[in-house]
Scaffold this active site. Structure first.
Site, mmCIF file in Angstrom:
data_model
loop_
_atom_site.group_PDB
_atom_site.id
_atom_site.type_symbol
_atom_site.label_atom_id
_atom_site.label_comp_id
_atom_site.label_asym_id
_atom_site.label_seq_id
_atom_site.Cartn_x
_atom_site.Cartn_y
_atom_site.Cartn_z
ATOM 1 N N GLY A 150 -7.213 11.157 -0.417
ATOM 2 C CA GLY A 150 -5.780 11.376 -0.365
ATOM 3 C C GLY A 150 -5.049 10.522 0.649
ATOM 4 O O GLY A 150 -5.651 9.935 1.552
ATOM 5 N N ALA A 151 -3.734 10.473 0.502
ATOM 6 C CA ALA A 151 -2.849 9.798 1.451
ATOM 7 C C ALA A 151 -2.224 10.831 2.374
ATOM 8 O O ALA A 151 -2.328 12.033 2.150
ATOM 9 C CB ALA A 151 -1.766 9.027 0.699
ATOM 10 N N LYS A 162 -5.107 15.679 -7.613
ATOM 11 C CA LYS A 162 -6.434 15.127 -7.899
ATOM 12 C C LYS A 162 -7.420 16.202 -8.346
ATOM 13 O O LYS A 162 -8.224 15.981 -9.260
ATOM 14 C CB LYS A 162 -6.957 14.366 -6.679
ATOM 15 N N SER A 178 -6.440 12.371 4.139
ATOM 16 C CA SER A 178 -6.178 11.408 5.208
ATOM 17 C C SER A 178 -6.518 12.029 6.549
ATOM 18 O O SER A 178 -6.248 13.207 6.792
ATOM 19 C CB SER A 178 -4.701 10.999 5.197
ATOM 20 N N ALA A 232 -4.688 -2.971 0.177
ATOM 21 C CA ALA A 232 -5.902 -3.487 0.816
ATOM 22 C C ALA A 232 -7.038 -2.479 0.723
ATOM 23 O O ALA A 232 -8.174 -2.827 0.379
ATOM 24 C CB ALA A 232 -5.612 -3.849 2.273
ATOM 25 N N SER A 233 -6.728 -1.217 1.007
ATOM 26 C CA SER A 233 -7.755 -0.180 0.910
ATOM 27 C C SER A 233 -8.184 0.023 -0.538
ATOM 28 O O SER A 233 -9.366 0.247 -0.822
ATOM 29 C CB SER A 233 -7.236 1.135 1.490
ATOM 30 N N GLU A 252 -3.540 4.865 -7.025
ATOM 31 C CA GLU A 252 -2.087 4.719 -6.877
ATOM 32 C C GLU A 252 -1.862 4.051 -5.540
ATOM 33 O O GLU A 252 -2.200 4.605 -4.499
ATOM 34 C CB GLU A 252 -1.403 6.087 -6.959
ATOM 35 N N CYS A 286 5.918 6.884 -1.852
ATOM 36 C CA CYS A 286 5.415 5.652 -2.464
ATOM 37 C C CYS A 286 6.366 5.081 -3.503
ATOM 38 O O CYS A 286 6.412 3.868 -3.710
ATOM 39 C CB CYS A 286 4.043 5.889 -3.075
ATOM 40 N N LYS A 457 0.701 -3.741 -12.308
ATOM 41 C CA LYS A 457 0.327 -4.800 -11.361
ATOM 42 C C LYS A 457 -0.498 -4.240 -10.201
ATOM 43 O O LYS A 457 -1.464 -3.494 -10.432
ATOM 44 C CB LYS A 457 1.591 -5.550 -10.902
ATOM 45 N N GLU A 464 -1.994 9.588 -12.930
ATOM 46 C CA GLU A 464 -2.188 10.971 -12.529
ATOM 47 C C GLU A 464 -1.122 11.812 -13.230
ATOM 48 O O GLU A 464 -0.033 11.336 -13.522
ATOM 49 C CB GLU A 464 -2.092 11.118 -11.006
#
Length: 490
Positions: A150-151, A162, A178, A232-233, A252, A286, A457, A464
């Site tokens: 998770g974020a 999720k 997180s 990046a992650s 996402e 986001c 992209k 989700e």
């Protein structure tokens, strides 16, 4: 003693000490107070959680669809009964205003769980006739053990987004919240157990993404990873998942979304939408529409309306229900946002309002950044190109529909987009040309459980929510049946 004390891992239906005993702090970003110590998982803990999940998953999958549905519905009821308690924890952990966490975070997460609980009995295969003596039938079978990562911006909502489809499809999940905002995911694990979920079917491992997250993505006992975070992650997650056991991956990864206001728009409505698209949750969403495109002829009038509205924002203690704008999630993130603001100033954008960290009175102890609006922005500026994840709006002017569509699509992201216009022909024409997975016309931000959420992209892989997500937590088995004779060529 901190407010919430020592928080252990949640494995096999119970709180469990980590193998190492190492801990890290949970900090309230509104005042810098340490509110909990959380145990950090290591490889032994990951193996233990996977073993528990492997043991619990067949028990869960063997239950009837109606039995699984009833258990998840009980979890929904408990979530709603404990809404205010969970909202208070979420506010302390994230800095989000209580007015927001109480009415949105737990409420919408519970809605998603209820949605998937209702879909469980409808998860079915097909029967495909071949000829008079033969047919094929299909079964949708669970993947087994899956991981969710998770974020930090919507901790319990993301945990529910999720876990709900994963559990509904008969899987077990190991969830890593997180490390910045872990507390409510642990509470969710308690709630699932109280509702009757078998031991091992939902486990929570706290710790860093670089360590625990990587262990989960590489673990051979995990069949799928669902990740929310940065590009990046996300690339690391995909590489690790492919390099280990070719895991299925859903991701996402954020965005730099365009909000296009057309000349015929109701300017007050457009300003209200732009405010919600930039400053809700202190800009830590986001899907934020941070690139606001306005016709050049309307730019001055629009900017005036935005400044008027920014001045009305109630910034303060997030536990005060009058507050509608709290601190950023951490002091580290505050510093990152301030670097972007400084970049906007250096690159020549005009600062309309804000542009500084808030340090007066009690706000001095928190990670507060003033709502910030830049205008006369260019497409090549850092504040226009990169995801800031903070309360920073960039206003850009344009001349024609063709031009604004081209510029809106000129980004590596493709998560969200929106248009504000009274011409529905134009609205649909433009939306169909925008390269984004989530689009809004004359609104912004709502994502109902029925609505698939995900990006084009670099903004992600897969979706989700919605029916299709439930199917992605299953694998199809095809079985051919022959009722007649069998002829061999030998």
């Amino acid at each position: 003693m901190s407010r919430y004390g020592l928080q252990k891992l949640y494995i096999n239906g119970a709180y469990t000490d980590s193998a190492s005993g190492d801990t890290f702090d949970a900090v309230n970003p509104a005042n810098g107070e340490c509110i909990a110590q959380l145990q950090a998982a290591n490889a032994q803990d990951v193996d233990k959680a996977v073993a528990a999940a492997k043991q619990g998953q067949p028990v869960w999958a063997a239950m009837t669809a109606m039995e699984r549905s009833r258990i998840l519905r009980r979890a929904v009821d408990i979530l709603r009964d404990r809404n205010d308690e969970l909202a208070a924890i979420e506010t302390a952990d994230t800095g989000k205003p209580l007015s927001e966490t109480r009415s949105v975070d737990i409420v919408t997460g519970a809605d998603v769980l209820e949605y998937y609980a209702g879909l469980i009995p409808a998860l079915e295969g097909q029967q495909i006739p071949l000829r008079g003596s033969a047919f094929v039938y299909t079964r949708r079978e669970p993947l087994g053990v899956v991981a969710g990562i998770g974020a930090w911006n919507y901790p319990i909502q993301i945990a529910l987004w999720k876990s709900a489809p994963a559990l509904a499809a008969g899987n077990a999940m190991i969830f890593k919240p997180s490390e910045v905002t872990s507390l409510t995911a642990l509470k969710l694990a308690e709630i699932y157990t109280e509702a009757g979920l078998p031991a091992g079917v939902f486990n929570v491992l706290t710790g860093s993404g670089d360590q625990v997250g990587q262990m989960l993505t590489e673990h051979p006992g995990i069949a799928k990873v669902s990740f929310t975070g940065g590009i990046a992650s996300g690339k690391k997650v995909m590489a690790n998942a492919a390099g280990s056991t070719l895991k299925d991956v859903t991701m996402e990864l954020g965005g730099k979304s365009p909000l296009i206001i057309f000349a015929d728009a109701d300017l007050d409505k457009a300003a209200d939408i732009a405010m919600m698209a930039n400053f809700y949750s202190s800009g830590q969403v986001c899907t934020n529409g941070t690139r606001v495109f306005v016709p050049q002829a309307l730019q001055a009038a629009f900017e005036q309306k935005i400044v008027e509205r920014v001045k009305r924002i109630h910034i303060g203690d997030p536990s005060d229900e009058r507050t509608n704008f709290g601190p950023l999630v951490s002091f580290q993130h505050r510093d990152s946002v301030m670097r972007y603001i400084d970049s906007g100033k250096r690159e020549g954008a005009t600062l309309l309002i804000g542009g500084y960290s808030l340090t007066e009175d009690a706000l001095a102890h928190g990670a507060y950044v003033a709502p910030t609006v830049f205008t006369h922005c260019r497409d090549d500026m850092q504040i226009v190109r990169e995801e800031i994840f903070g309360p920073v709006m960039s206003i850009l002017s344009y001349q024609s529909e063709e031009e604004v569509i081209r510029r809106a699509n000129d980004t590596e992201y493709g998560l969200a987009a929106g248009v504000v216009t009274q011409d529905l022909n134009r609205a649909h024409r433009v939306i169909h040309q925008l390269q984004a997975g989530i689009c809004w016309i004359n609104t912004w931000g709502e994502s109902a459980p029925e609505m698939p959420v995900g990006g084009y992209k670099h903004s992600g892989v897969g979706r989700e929510n919605g029916i299709s997500t439930l199917e992605h937590y299953t694998q199809i088995k095809s079985i051919q049946v022959e009722l007649g004779s069998f002829n061999s060529v030998f």
